[in-house]
Enzyme design. Structure first.
Site, PDB file in Angstrom:
ATOM      1  N   GLY A  80      -8.600 125.979  30.339  1.00 52.14           N
ATOM      2  CA  GLY A  80      -7.161 125.865  30.105  1.00 52.14           C
ATOM      3  C   GLY A  80      -6.682 126.944  29.150  1.00 52.14           C
ATOM      4  O   GLY A  80      -7.481 127.721  28.609  1.00 52.14           O
ATOM      5  N   SER A  81      -5.381 126.953  28.918  1.00 49.62           N
ATOM      6  CA  SER A  81      -4.776 128.051  28.149  1.00 49.62           C
ATOM      7  C   SER A  81      -5.131 127.995  26.670  1.00 49.62           C
ATOM      8  O   SER A  81      -5.175 129.030  25.998  1.00 49.62           O
ATOM      9  CB  SER A  81      -3.263 128.018  28.327  1.00 49.62           C
ATOM     10  OG  SER A  81      -2.746 126.768  27.884  1.00 49.62           O
ATOM     11  N   THR A  82      -5.434 126.818  26.143  1.00 52.96           N
ATOM     12  CA  THR A  82      -5.808 126.739  24.720  1.00 52.96           C
ATOM     13  C   THR A  82      -7.257 127.154  24.536  1.00 52.96           C
ATOM     14  O   THR A  82      -7.582 127.988  23.687  1.00 52.96           O
ATOM     15  CB  THR A  82      -5.574 125.316  24.172  1.00 52.96           C
ATOM     16  OG1 THR A  82      -4.292 124.849  24.586  1.00 52.96           O
ATOM     17  CG2 THR A  82      -5.666 125.294  22.654  1.00 52.96           C
TER      18      THR A  82
ATOM     19  N   ASP B 258     -12.418 122.409  23.493  1.00 55.21           N
ATOM     20  CA  ASP B 258     -11.567 122.335  24.678  1.00 55.21           C
ATOM     21  C   ASP B 258     -10.189 121.800  24.312  1.00 55.21           C
ATOM     22  O   ASP B 258     -10.006 121.173  23.264  1.00 55.21           O
ATOM     23  CB  ASP B 258     -12.224 121.412  25.726  1.00 55.21           C
ATOM     24  CG  ASP B 258     -11.699 121.675  27.138  1.00 55.21           C
ATOM     25  OD1 ASP B 258     -12.215 121.051  28.082  1.00 55.21           O
ATOM     26  OD2 ASP B 258     -10.759 122.497  27.283  1.00 55.21           O
TER      27      ASP B 258
ATOM     28  N   ALA C  51      -6.558 119.685  25.598  1.00 55.84           N
ATOM     29  CA  ALA C  51      -6.274 118.376  26.194  1.00 55.84           C
ATOM     30  C   ALA C  51      -4.823 118.359  26.631  1.00 55.84           C
ATOM     31  O   ALA C  51      -3.999 119.118  26.115  1.00 55.84           O
ATOM     32  CB  ALA C  51      -6.533 117.245  25.197  1.00 55.84           C
ATOM     33  N   ASP C  52      -4.529 117.488  27.592  1.00 51.65           N
ATOM     34  CA  ASP C  52      -3.142 117.347  28.033  1.00 51.65           C
ATOM     35  C   ASP C  52      -2.395 116.342  27.169  1.00 51.65           C
ATOM     36  O   ASP C  52      -1.203 116.473  26.939  1.00 51.65           O
ATOM     37  CB  ASP C  52      -3.113 116.886  29.497  1.00 51.65           C
ATOM     38  CG  ASP C  52      -3.752 117.934  30.396  1.00 51.65           C
ATOM     39  OD1 ASP C  52      -3.249 119.072  30.412  1.00 51.65           O
ATOM     40  OD2 ASP C  52      -4.778 117.632  31.005  1.00 51.65           O
TER      41      ASP C  52
ATOM     42  N   LYS D 288      -7.256 114.601  30.156  1.00 48.11           N
ATOM     43  CA  LYS D 288      -7.588 115.979  30.516  1.00 48.11           C
ATOM     44  C   LYS D 288      -7.593 116.083  32.021  1.00 48.11           C
ATOM     45  O   LYS D 288      -7.655 115.075  32.724  1.00 48.11           O
ATOM     46  CB  LYS D 288      -8.970 116.348  29.945  1.00 48.11           C
ATOM     47  CG  LYS D 288      -8.919 116.591  28.448  1.00 48.11           C
ATOM     48  CD  LYS D 288     -10.280 116.911  27.868  1.00 48.11           C
ATOM     49  CE  LYS D 288     -10.858 118.152  28.490  1.00 48.11           C
ATOM     50  NZ  LYS D 288      -9.931 119.310  28.450  1.00 48.11           N
ATOM     51  N   GLY D 289      -7.573 117.342  32.511  1.00 48.36           N
ATOM     52  CA  GLY D 289      -7.718 117.513  33.936  1.00 48.36           C
ATOM     53  C   GLY D 289      -6.506 118.045  34.649  1.00 48.36           C
ATOM     54  O   GLY D 289      -6.502 118.210  35.860  1.00 48.36           O
TER      55      GLY D 289
ATOM     56  N   GLU E  63     -15.869 119.184  32.745  1.00 45.94           N
ATOM     57  CA  GLU E  63     -15.547 119.029  31.318  1.00 45.94           C
ATOM     58  C   GLU E  63     -16.179 117.752  30.783  1.00 45.94           C
ATOM     59  O   GLU E  63     -16.834 117.745  29.745  1.00 45.94           O
ATOM     60  CB  GLU E  63     -14.039 118.980  31.106  1.00 45.94           C
ATOM     61  CG  GLU E  63     -13.349 120.319  31.314  1.00 45.94           C
ATOM     62  CD  GLU E  63     -11.843 120.206  31.271  1.00 45.94           C
ATOM     63  OE1 GLU E  63     -11.310 119.097  31.481  1.00 45.94           O
ATOM     64  OE2 GLU E  63     -11.185 121.242  31.042  1.00 45.94           O
TER      65      GLU E  63
HETATM   66  O1  DER Z   1      -7.342 120.690  32.510  1.00 42.94           O
HETATM   67  C1  DER Z   1      -7.856 120.519  31.408  1.00 42.94           C
HETATM   68  O2  DER Z   1      -8.665 119.621  31.157  1.00 42.94           O
HETATM   69  C2  DER Z   1      -7.392 121.384  30.277  1.00 42.94           C
HETATM   70  O3  DER Z   1      -8.361 121.429  29.244  1.00 42.94           O
HETATM   71  C3  DER Z   1      -6.120 120.762  29.734  1.00 42.94           C
HETATM   72  O4  DER Z   1      -6.470 119.491  29.329  1.00 42.94           O
HETATM   73  C4  DER Z   1      -5.514 121.547  28.597  1.00 42.94           C
HETATM   74  O5  DER Z   1      -4.952 122.689  29.147  1.00 42.94           O
HETATM   75  P1  DER Z   1      -3.991 123.618  28.272  1.00 42.94           P
HETATM   76  O6  DER Z   1      -4.821 124.016  27.061  1.00 42.94           O
HETATM   77  O7  DER Z   1      -3.700 124.768  29.176  1.00 42.94           O
HETATM   78  O8  DER Z   1      -2.779 122.817  27.908  1.00 42.94           O
END
Ligand code: DER
Length: 235
Positions: A29-31, A85, A87-88, A98-99, A107
Site C-alpha cells: 500500500g501507499s504507506t 504495514d 491499514a485501512d 486491511k485489504g 499480509e
Molecule cells: O491493502 C492493504 O492491506 C493496505 O495495507 C491498506 O490496508 C493500507 O493501504 P494505504 O497505506 O495505501 O492506505
C-alpha cells in the site's frame, strides 16, 4: 501536511525499529511503500545491512527488488523479527481492517508470524469501530460460485446489516483477481459488527471463504501521523 506526507512521517518513524540482520515483513500500500523506500535508502547508505525482506504482495516484491532489498519467503523464514504495514482502519483496540489493496491473505500470513507488527497510518484511518469508516471490510473468496459465498456472508448478519459487493476493476468491470488467483467480496456494514472474532470465525467457516480483512489482536505497535504530530500506541 498532506495525507501522503503524514504517511511518510509515520513510515519513516517505523523504520527506526529496523536493525541490521533483521528478517522483515514488507507491507503493501501507499504507506508501506514509504517504509520500503526508506529501508532501501538506509541499505544503500550502509546505515542498515543484512536485511531480508518478506514481501506481502507481488507489487511489494517488485518495489523491494528494484531497491536491491534481498528477498525471501515464509518457507525459508517462518518467523520474522518485524513487519511494517499500513491499514485501512484502526479501532481503539488496535484491531485493523486491511485489504483494500487486495493483499490481505499474504499480509495476514506474514504479519501473523512476526515478533513485532508495527502499523503505520495517517490519522484518517482511525475509527470508533471496524467498518465504521463506511468503507469495505474485504473478504478473499474462491472464484467458484462467488455469488453463493457472497450471499452466505451477507446472511451471517441481520437483515440489511451488511451489503456484499464483488470487487471489480474500474476500467472494465472484470473481477479483481488477487495475487493468489482469488476474488474479493467487499462487505459494507451499517452498524458496529460487535464481536469481531465471532464474526470473523463465522466467515472463515464458509467453505468458499479464504480469509477476511479484519486483523484482530495482531498489531503490536501503532504509529499515527496527524496534524498534531506523531502518536504511538502499544498493544
Ligand atoms: O491493502 C492493504 O492491506 C493496505 O495495507 C491498506 O490496508 C493500507 O493501504 P494505504 O497505506 O495505501 O492506505
Amino acid at each position: 501536511f498532506t495525507q501522503d506526507e503524514l504517511k511518510k512521517i509515520a513510515a519513516y518513524k517505523a523504520v527506526e525499529y529496523v536493525e541490521s540482520g533483521m528478517v522483515l515483513g514488507l507491507g503493501t500500500g501507499s504507506t508501506a511503500k514509504h517504509a520500503i523506500d526508506r529501508i532501501g535508502e538506509l541499505l544503500r547508505e550502509g546505515k542498515l545491512a543484512d536485511i531480508i525482506g518478506i514481501p506481502t504482495s507481488t507489487q511489494t516484491h517488485e518495489q523491494a527488488s528494484s531497491l536491491g532489498i534481498p528477498l525471501s519467503d515464509l518457507d525459508t523464514h517462518p518467523v520474522l523479527d518485524l513487519a511494517i504495514d499500513g491499514a485501512d482502519e484502526v479501532d481503539p483496540d488496535m484491531n485493523l481492517v486491511k485489504g483494500r489493496g487486495g493483499s490481505l491473505l499474504r499480509e495476514k500470513m506474514i504479519e501473523g508470524c512476526c515478533r513485532k507488527f508495527v502499523v503505520i497510518v495517517d490519522e484518517s484511518k482511525l475509527v470508533d469501530y471496524v467498518g465504521g469508516s463506511g468503507l469495505a471490510v474485504p473478504v478473499e473468496v474462491v472464484p467458484f460460485c462467488w455469488k453463493f459465498t457472497a450471499q452466505k456472508l451477507k446472511s451471517l448478519f441481520e437483515e440489511g446489516g451488511c451489503v456484499a459487493k464483488l470487487r471489480v476493476l474500474p476500467e472494465n468491470g472484470e473481477p479483481f483477481v488477487t495475487d493468489n488467483g482469488n476474488f474479493i467480496i467487499d462487505l459494507y456494514f451499517k452498524r458496529d459488527i460487535g464481536d469481531l472474532r465471532a464474526a470473523g470465525d463465522a466467515m472463515l467457516r464458509l467453505a468458499g471463504v479464504v480469509e477476511h480483512g479484519m486483523f484482530i489482536d495482531m498489531a503490536t505497535t501503532l504509529i499515527v501521523a496527524g496534524s498534531f504530530g506523531l502518536t504511538f500506541q502499544l498493544h
